[in-house]
Design a protein around this motif. Structure first.
Motif, PDB file in Angstrom:
ATOM      1  N   THR A 176      35.117 -58.004  -5.167  1.00 43.76           N
ATOM      2  CA  THR A 176      34.727 -58.168  -3.867  1.00 43.76           C
ATOM      3  C   THR A 176      34.570 -56.220  -3.988  1.00 43.76           C
ATOM      4  OG1 THR A 176      37.367 -57.671  -3.054  1.00 43.76           O
ATOM      5  CG2 THR A 176      36.140 -59.468  -2.777  1.00 43.76           C
ATOM      6  N   VAL A 177      34.555 -55.684  -4.460  1.00 44.26           N
ATOM      7  CA  VAL A 177      33.837 -54.662  -4.489  1.00 44.26           C
ATOM      8  C   VAL A 177      32.956 -54.478  -5.884  1.00 44.26           C
ATOM      9  CG1 VAL A 177      33.907 -52.423  -5.800  1.00 44.26           C
ATOM     10  CG2 VAL A 177      36.241 -52.949  -5.031  1.00 44.26           C
ATOM     11  N   ALA A 178      32.691 -55.482  -6.468  1.00 45.66           N
ATOM     12  CA  ALA A 178      31.191 -55.710  -6.512  1.00 45.66           C
ATOM     13  C   ALA A 178      30.600 -56.306  -5.679  1.00 45.66           C
ATOM     14  CB  ALA A 178      31.105 -56.412  -8.060  1.00 45.66           C
ATOM     15  N   CYS A 179      30.883 -57.258  -4.930  1.00 49.97           N
ATOM     16  CA  CYS A 179      29.879 -57.312  -3.766  1.00 49.97           C
ATOM     17  C   CYS A 179      29.062 -56.543  -2.751  1.00 49.97           C
ATOM     18  CB  CYS A 179      30.711 -58.461  -2.991  1.00 49.97           C
ATOM     19  SG  CYS A 179      30.515 -60.327  -3.660  1.00 49.97           S
ATOM     20  N   ALA A 180      30.023 -55.291  -2.458  1.00 52.78           N
ATOM     21  CA  ALA A 180      30.176 -54.350  -1.622  1.00 52.78           C
ATOM     22  C   ALA A 180      29.298 -53.243  -2.031  1.00 52.78           C
ATOM     23  CB  ALA A 180      30.517 -53.331  -1.194  1.00 52.78           C
ATOM     24  N   VAL A 181      29.415 -52.852  -3.321  1.00 54.20           N
ATOM     25  CA  VAL A 181      28.518 -52.224  -4.142  1.00 54.20           C
ATOM     26  C   VAL A 181      26.866 -52.774  -4.671  1.00 54.20           C
ATOM     27  CG1 VAL A 181      27.490 -51.438  -6.591  1.00 54.20           C
ATOM     28  CG2 VAL A 181      30.576 -50.912  -6.321  1.00 54.20           C
ATOM     29  N   VAL A 182      26.611 -54.219  -5.012  1.00 58.70           N
ATOM     30  CA  VAL A 182      25.271 -54.594  -5.144  1.00 58.70           C
ATOM     31  C   VAL A 182      24.798 -54.886  -3.933  1.00 58.70           C
ATOM     32  CG1 VAL A 182      24.584 -56.790  -4.974  1.00 58.70           C
ATOM     33  CG2 VAL A 182      26.035 -55.790  -7.400  1.00 58.70           C
ATOM     34  N   LEU A 183      25.281 -54.977  -2.437  1.00 61.01           N
ATOM     35  CA  LEU A 183      25.045 -54.937  -1.145  1.00 61.01           C
ATOM     36  C   LEU A 183      23.913 -53.954  -0.950  1.00 61.01           C
ATOM     37  CD1 LEU A 183      27.332 -57.063   0.844  1.00 61.01           C
ATOM     38  CD2 LEU A 183      24.981 -57.183   0.517  1.00 61.01           C
ATOM     39  N   ASN A 184      25.288 -52.317  -0.680  1.00 58.34           N
ATOM     40  CA  ASN A 184      24.771 -51.237  -1.317  1.00 58.34           C
ATOM     41  C   ASN A 184      23.970 -50.988  -1.954  1.00 58.34           C
ATOM     42  OD1 ASN A 184      26.364 -49.101   0.862  1.00 58.34           O
ATOM     43  ND2 ASN A 184      28.133 -51.103  -0.338  1.00 58.34           N
ATOM     44  N   LEU A 185      23.326 -50.984  -2.973  1.00 56.36           N
ATOM     45  CA  LEU A 185      22.679 -50.545  -3.698  1.00 56.36           C
ATOM     46  C   LEU A 185      21.264 -51.695  -3.428  1.00 56.36           C
ATOM     47  CD1 LEU A 185      21.483 -49.042  -6.806  1.00 56.36           C
ATOM     48  CD2 LEU A 185      22.179 -51.605  -7.420  1.00 56.36           C
ATOM     49  N   PHE A 186      20.784 -52.698  -3.501  1.00 55.91           N
ATOM     50  CA  PHE A 186      19.803 -53.504  -3.276  1.00 55.91           C
ATOM     51  C   PHE A 186      19.027 -53.100  -1.634  1.00 55.91           C
ATOM     52  CE2 PHE A 186      20.780 -56.539  -6.771  1.00 55.91           C
ATOM     53  CZ  PHE A 186      19.887 -56.158  -7.114  1.00 55.91           C
ATOM     54  N   PHE A 187      20.527 -52.833  -0.976  1.00 58.88           N
ATOM     55  CA  PHE A 187      19.597 -52.561   0.243  1.00 58.88           C
ATOM     56  C   PHE A 187      19.394 -51.387   1.019  1.00 58.88           C
ATOM     57  CE2 PHE A 187      20.290 -51.729   5.678  1.00 58.88           C
ATOM     58  CZ  PHE A 187      19.187 -52.560   6.001  1.00 58.88           C
ATOM     59  N   SER A 188      19.691 -50.257   0.401  1.00 64.60           N
ATOM     60  CA  SER A 188      19.403 -49.412   0.369  1.00 64.60           C
ATOM     61  C   SER A 188      17.905 -48.871  -0.388  1.00 64.60           C
ATOM     62  CB  SER A 188      20.416 -48.222  -0.438  1.00 64.60           C
ATOM     63  OG  SER A 188      21.027 -48.197  -2.060  1.00 64.60           O
ATOM     64  N   ALA A 189      17.857 -49.619  -1.570  1.00 60.96           N
ATOM     65  CA  ALA A 189      16.529 -49.496  -2.546  1.00 60.96           C
ATOM     66  C   ALA A 189      15.456 -50.620  -1.419  1.00 60.96           C
ATOM     67  CB  ALA A 189      16.761 -50.071  -3.133  1.00 60.96           C
ATOM     68  N   PHE A 190      16.187 -51.559  -0.905  1.00 68.90           N
ATOM     69  CA  PHE A 190      15.202 -52.425   0.037  1.00 68.90           C
ATOM     70  C   PHE A 190      14.613 -51.318   1.265  1.00 68.90           C
ATOM     71  CE2 PHE A 190      15.053 -54.922   4.016  1.00 68.90           C
ATOM     72  CZ  PHE A 190      14.024 -55.029   3.932  1.00 68.90           C
ATOM     73  N   TYR A 191      15.416 -50.764   2.186  1.00 64.55           N
ATOM     74  CA  TYR A 191      15.260 -49.813   2.897  1.00 64.55           C
ATOM     75  C   TYR A 191      14.330 -48.965   2.737  1.00 64.55           C
ATOM     76  CZ  TYR A 191      16.124 -46.381   7.111  1.00 64.55           C
ATOM     77  OH  TYR A 191      16.164 -45.980   8.333  1.00 64.55           O
ATOM     78  N   LEU A 192      14.497 -47.780   1.556  1.00 67.10           N
ATOM     79  CA  LEU A 192      13.045 -47.120   1.685  1.00 67.10           C
ATOM     80  C   LEU A 192      11.984 -47.239   0.851  1.00 67.10           C
ATOM     81  CD1 LEU A 192      12.760 -43.631   0.508  1.00 67.10           C
ATOM     82  CD2 LEU A 192      13.394 -44.645  -1.707  1.00 67.10           C
ATOM     83  N   VAL A 193      11.671 -48.640   0.573  1.00 67.45           N
ATOM     84  CA  VAL A 193      10.934 -48.968  -0.064  1.00 67.45           C
ATOM     85  C   VAL A 193       9.755 -49.647   1.253  1.00 67.45           C
ATOM     86  CG1 VAL A 193       9.403 -51.503  -0.952  1.00 67.45           C
ATOM     87  CG2 VAL A 193      11.325 -50.218  -2.185  1.00 67.45           C
ATOM     88  N   VAL A 194      10.892 -50.331   2.336  1.00 70.24           N
ATOM     89  CA  VAL A 194      10.215 -50.771   3.281  1.00 70.24           C
ATOM     90  C   VAL A 194       9.839 -49.515   4.353  1.00 70.24           C
ATOM     91  CG1 VAL A 194      10.434 -51.213   6.000  1.00 70.24           C
ATOM     92  CG2 VAL A 194      11.176 -52.657   3.699  1.00 70.24           C
ATOM     93  N   ILE A 195      10.160 -48.604   4.445  1.00 73.84           N
ATOM     94  CA  ILE A 195      10.007 -46.954   4.560  1.00 73.84           C
ATOM     95  C   ILE A 195       8.374 -46.821   4.444  1.00 73.84           C
ATOM     96  CG2 ILE A 195      10.214 -44.211   5.419  1.00 73.84           C
ATOM     97  CD1 ILE A 195      11.669 -46.565   7.104  1.00 73.84           C
ATOM     98  N   VAL A 196       8.200 -46.948   3.321  1.00 72.60           N
ATOM     99  CA  VAL A 196       6.976 -46.040   2.435  1.00 72.60           C
ATOM    100  C   VAL A 196       6.168 -47.042   2.619  1.00 72.60           C
ATOM    101  CG1 VAL A 196       6.329 -45.917  -0.204  1.00 72.60           C
ATOM    102  CG2 VAL A 196       8.594 -45.144   0.213  1.00 72.60           C
ATOM    103  N   LEU A 197       6.393 -48.607   2.803  1.00 73.56           N
ATOM    104  CA  LEU A 197       5.541 -49.347   2.882  1.00 73.56           C
ATOM    105  C   LEU A 197       4.880 -49.177   3.988  1.00 73.56           C
ATOM    106  CD1 LEU A 197       3.284 -51.507   2.134  1.00 73.56           C
ATOM    107  CD2 LEU A 197       5.171 -53.547   2.499  1.00 73.56           C
ATOM    108  N   ALA A 198       6.106 -49.646   4.677  1.00 77.33           N
ATOM    109  CA  ALA A 198       5.069 -48.753   6.344  1.00 77.33           C
ATOM    110  C   ALA A 198       4.242 -47.508   6.713  1.00 77.33           C
ATOM    111  CB  ALA A 198       6.670 -48.714   7.442  1.00 77.33           C
ATOM    112  N   GLU A 199       4.809 -46.556   5.761  1.00 81.94           N
ATOM    113  CA  GLU A 199       4.532 -45.109   6.178  1.00 81.94           C
ATOM    114  C   GLU A 199       2.296 -45.744   5.609  1.00 81.94           C
ATOM    115  OE1 GLU A 199       4.519 -42.376   7.861  1.00 81.94           O
ATOM    116  OE2 GLU A 199       6.488 -42.454   7.737  1.00 81.94           O
ATOM    117  N   SER A 200       2.059 -46.104   4.622  1.00 83.01           N
ATOM    118  CA  SER A 200       1.452 -46.659   3.744  1.00 83.01           C
ATOM    119  C   SER A 200       0.215 -47.380   4.383  1.00 83.01           C
ATOM    120  CB  SER A 200       1.563 -47.035   1.800  1.00 83.01           C
ATOM    121  OG  SER A 200       2.052 -48.738   2.463  1.00 83.01           O
ATOM    122  N   ARG A 201       0.410 -48.134   5.566  1.00 80.64           N
ATOM    123  CA  ARG A 201       0.094 -49.215   6.028  1.00 80.64           C
ATOM    124  C   ARG A 201      -0.129 -48.708   7.617  1.00 80.64           C
ATOM    125  NH1 ARG A 201       3.513 -54.711   5.706  1.00 80.64           N
ATOM    126  NH2 ARG A 201       2.783 -55.187   3.528  1.00 80.64           N
ATOM    127  N   GLY A 202      -0.198 -47.266   7.477  1.00 76.34           N
ATOM    128  CA  GLY A 202      -0.129 -45.879   8.617  1.00 76.34           C
ATOM    129  C   GLY A 202       0.637 -46.462  10.379  1.00 76.34           C
TER     130      GLY A 202
END
Length: 418
Positions: free
Chosen positions: A230-256
């Protein structure tokens, strides 16, 4: 034979005086904390104009939490938990008052703010394991999932309200957010004085060196298979979602996408988190631990790639809110199962290990997302994050260990490592 006396039902949370005092005190405390945290960079920029100095002060909070993380769990397991919580509230109130006086007198310096930020971070690192470890002694096992979910809702609401209010308070006066923080921590300290925690027995054999006891806690977490997974599940969730969140912000900025819409996106994530925390007890009862954990993985895996097709910041905000609905239920499932499986003398170290692991994943995630956005186009970076989430979802669904998690730990007793 005399009949055994009837067992009285546990006191519901709505009438649990000690839990209500603890919950209410921390609702105040978290509001003041987040109002002060959002005001820190504003104050540094107003006094020095230096973005680097602002980053130093903000980074100190996170650094202090990381440094104090593991020792905090040992201290929580070794000493009186109520005294630790009171000490944390007093330290934050005094440090905030010192900054109020310095700003009022025109004598505030960057290094003073760094010191206050360090106190804030260290206090947060100590308070969370002390509170979490105390929960099973304050509420009945049947009510623990609801208590965990209500604490998650409280944290989300405190962050939203404090962050939204901090900027306004700073506009009223540079010292005002820190004065509000000092007042809320003082009120929290007074409320905590009236919380009744059962007296704990000293651990057998006396206290050993901090490092050895911290390693003992880490070894216990690693040996206990269900907690390890369950610790591994929490770590994987935090890792992938925080990576995804930043990429979405970058993509939104690039799309104006306008900055106002980007702000709405971030706010909707918080709104979804609050709503998810409020419905978490109901979802937990319906889905159980296994279903709750698997559901959050699949929700992220399904909704994440849809953001590639959406250009509107408002619609992405809706997707963020939908994704944020399920993590509080998974958190409820993970924390409830872990707290009930862990002996009382190890609960502080359990929480500090989980916080440290998730904090490291949360810090690594933006670095991963930034690297992906730098190497490949934004839409492909999102699909790569989504592929990682989907892989994790498949593994979680197939995990025999997660399938053994019950909605409620049998008899509410800690298990032996397996």
């Amino acid at each position: 034979m005399t009949a055994a006396p009837p067992v009285s039902p546990p006191v519901p949370l709505s009438r649990n005086r000690d839990y209500r005092l603890l919950w209410g005190s921390q609702a105040l405390s978290e509001f003041g904390f987040h109002a002060a945290v959002i005001a820190f960079p504003l104050l540094v920029l107003a006094l020095t104009g230096s973005a680097a100095a602002s980053g130093l002060v903000m980074g100190t909070i996170a650094a202090a939490q990381m440094v104090v993380g593991l020792p905090a769990g040992v201290l929580v397991d070794r000493y009186d938990r109520k005294a630790i919580m009171l000490g944390c509230e007093a330290a934050q109130a005094v440090s905030a008052i010192s900054l109020v006086v310095a700003v009022w007198a025109g004598a505030a310096t960057v290094w003073h703010m760094v010191a206050v930020a360090a106190v804030f971070g260290a206090s947060a690192a100590l308070f969370e394991p002390a509170e979490n470890a105390s929960l099973p002694t304050l509420v009945a096992d049947d009510h623990l999932p609801t208590a965990v979910a209500m604490n998650t809702a409280r944290a989300s609401m405190g962050q939203l309200a404090g962050t939204a209010t901090g900027g306004f308070l700073f506009a009223v006066g540079r010292f005002v957010p820190f004065l509000v923080d000092a007042v809320t921590h003082t009120l929290s300290f007074v409320a905590l004085l009236f919380v009744r925690l059962p007296r704990r027995e000293r651990p057998p054999g006396g206290a050993g060196p901090l490092g050895r006891e911290a390693l003992a806690g880490l070894r216990w977490v690693w040996r206990e298979r269900r907690i390890r997974v369950t610790v591994a599940c929490a770590v994987v969730l935090n890792l992938f979602f925080s990576a995804f969140y930043l990429v979405v912000i970058v993509l939104a900025e690039s799309r104006g996408v306008p900055s106002g819409e980007v702000g709405v996106m971030a706010a909707m994530l918080g709104v979804g988190g609050v709503a998810g925390a409020l419905v978490a007890p109901v979802l937990y009862r319906r889905l159980g631990s296994y279903g709750a954990i698997v559901a959050v993985f699949w929700a992220l895996a399904v909704f994440a790639p849809v953001t590639v097709l959406v250009d509107s910041g408002y619609l992405i905000g809706v997707l963020f809110a939908l994704m944020a609905l399920f993590p509080p239920t998974a958190n409820t499932a993970i924390m409830t199962d872990q707290l009930l499986r862990t002996p009382d003398e190890l609960r502080g170290r359990l929480t500090s290990t989980l916080v440290l692991a998730c904090g490291a994943a949360g810090a690594a995630g933006p670095a991963l997302g930034g690297s992906l956005a730098q190497i490949v186009p934004g839409d492909r970076a999102i699909l790569l994050c989504a592929a990682g989430m989907a892989t994790a979802a498949v593994l979680a669904t197939a995990s025999p260990t997660l399938r053994t998690l019950s909605r409620r730990h049998e008899e509410g007793q800690p298990t032996q490592p397996d």
